[in-house]
Design a protein around this motif. Structure first.
Motif, PDB file in Angstrom:
ATOM      1  N   UNK A 163       6.531 -11.786  -3.485  1.00 11.18           N
ATOM      2  CA  UNK A 163       5.880 -12.329  -2.306  1.00 11.18           C
ATOM      3  C   UNK A 163       4.931 -11.243  -1.804  1.00 11.18           C
ATOM      4  N   UNK A 164       4.349 -11.434  -0.643  1.00 12.31           N
ATOM      5  CA  UNK A 164       3.415 -10.426  -0.149  1.00 12.31           C
ATOM      6  C   UNK A 164       3.580 -10.262   1.356  1.00 12.31           C
ATOM      7  N   UNK A 165       3.611  -9.029   1.808  1.00 14.11           N
ATOM      8  CA  UNK A 165       3.669  -8.720   3.227  1.00 14.11           C
ATOM      9  C   UNK A 165       2.301  -8.248   3.685  1.00 14.11           C
ATOM     10  N   UNK A 166       1.672  -9.017   4.552  1.00  8.74           N
ATOM     11  CA  UNK A 166       0.389  -8.587   5.091  1.00  8.74           C
ATOM     12  C   UNK A 166       0.581  -7.370   5.990  1.00  8.74           C
TER      13      UNK A 166
ATOM     14  N   UNK B 256       1.041  -4.568   3.608  1.00 10.01           N
ATOM     15  CA  UNK B 256      -0.122  -4.458   2.737  1.00 10.01           C
ATOM     16  C   UNK B 256       0.233  -4.350   1.274  1.00 10.01           C
ATOM     17  N   UNK B 257       1.432  -4.824   0.924  1.00  8.27           N
ATOM     18  CA  UNK B 257       1.841  -4.780  -0.480  1.00  8.27           C
ATOM     19  C   UNK B 257       2.869  -5.869  -0.763  1.00  8.27           C
ATOM     20  N   UNK B 258       3.108  -6.057  -2.034  1.00  8.36           N
ATOM     21  CA  UNK B 258       4.048  -7.077  -2.485  1.00  8.36           C
ATOM     22  C   UNK B 258       5.486  -6.663  -2.193  1.00  8.36           C
ATOM     23  N   UNK B 259       6.338  -7.640  -2.205  1.00 12.48           N
ATOM     24  CA  UNK B 259       7.775  -7.444  -2.138  1.00 12.48           C
ATOM     25  C   UNK B 259       8.414  -8.293  -3.212  1.00 12.48           C
TER      26      UNK B 259
ATOM     27  N   UNK C 222      16.967  -3.677  -6.346  1.00 16.13           N
ATOM     28  CA  UNK C 222      16.404  -2.654  -5.466  1.00 16.13           C
ATOM     29  C   UNK C 222      15.655  -1.610  -6.295  1.00 16.13           C
ATOM     30  N   UNK C 223      16.240  -1.211  -7.415  1.00 17.28           N
ATOM     31  CA  UNK C 223      15.572  -0.251  -8.301  1.00 17.28           C
ATOM     32  C   UNK C 223      14.261  -0.828  -8.817  1.00 17.28           C
TER      33      UNK C 223
ATOM     34  N   UNK D  90       9.553  -4.275  -0.018  1.00 16.61           N
ATOM     35  CA  UNK D  90      10.851  -4.766   0.438  1.00 16.61           C
ATOM     36  C   UNK D  90      11.463  -5.749  -0.561  1.00 16.61           C
ATOM     37  N   UNK D  91      12.760  -5.860  -0.449  1.00 17.18           N
ATOM     38  CA  UNK D  91      13.561  -6.845  -1.191  1.00 17.18           C
ATOM     39  C   UNK D  91      14.192  -7.732  -0.136  1.00 17.18           C
ATOM     40  N   UNK D  92      13.985  -9.030  -0.249  1.00 16.52           N
ATOM     41  CA  UNK D  92      14.560  -9.930   0.751  1.00 16.52           C
ATOM     42  C   UNK D  92      15.055 -11.219   0.122  1.00 16.52           C
TER      43      UNK D  92
END
Length: 165
Positions: A73-76, A79-82, A108-109, A118-120
């Motif tokens: 996914x992406x976090x605006x 500013x990077x993917x998760x 997580x690794x 992030x991992x969600x």
């Protein structure tokens, strides 16, 4: 069980039947078995042809014991993917042996290795054993957010502007 006894591998096309079996097992656990419409053909198309998600299979002593299905996914704000973990499932006979923890550690690794922020994931609110497990890992419950979903006819209606009032 030591982490060295559980190995992870990326699912291949020939694993699609196993992946579907795990999906059905998860759906049964979540009391949602009647909602599974996925088929081997659909999974092959979306996982292996379109590469919309990735699947990792955990094996213990040569036996597949569970799977994790995830995608970027992406976090605006970051500013990077998760990485979004859609499903994590361990066969009932292998629960309580730290396999779930090993899956989360592996993801997580992978998240860190890929430079993701992030991992969600989501968890059903009645699934207290999983909630307790996630909190014990240090995961933060996102109580400020509510998930919304459009599917089926409602999705079609909105797509064609029929659902907008």
């Amino acid at each position: 069980m030591s982490n060295s006894e559980l190995i992870f591998r990326t699912a291949q096309r020939e694993d699609v039947g196993l992946v579907l079996t795990f999906i059905k097992g998860l759906a049964e656990y979540e009391k949602m078995a009647n909602e599974v419409v996925a088929t081997e053909a659909l999974l092959t198309e979306w996982l292996f042809d379109k590469k919309a998600a990735e699947v990792i299979i955990g094996e213990y002593k040569g036996e597949a014991v569970g799977f994790a299905l995830f995608f970027h996914n992406f976090s605006t704000f970051l500013g990077k993917a998760g990485i979004y973990l859609e499903d994590l499932y361990v066969l009932p006979e292998y629960r309580g042996k730290r396999f779930g923890k090993a899956f989360i550690e592996h993801l997580a690794q992978l998240t860190v290795e890929r430079g993701c922020g992030r991992l969600e994931w989501c968890c059903l609110d009645w699934n207290q054993p999983s909630i307790d497990f996630y909190l014990a890992l240090g995961a933060e419950q996102m109580s400020d957010w509510t998930t919304y979903r459009l599917t089926g006819q409602k999705l079609q209606d909105v797509a064609t502007s029929k659902g907008l009032k």
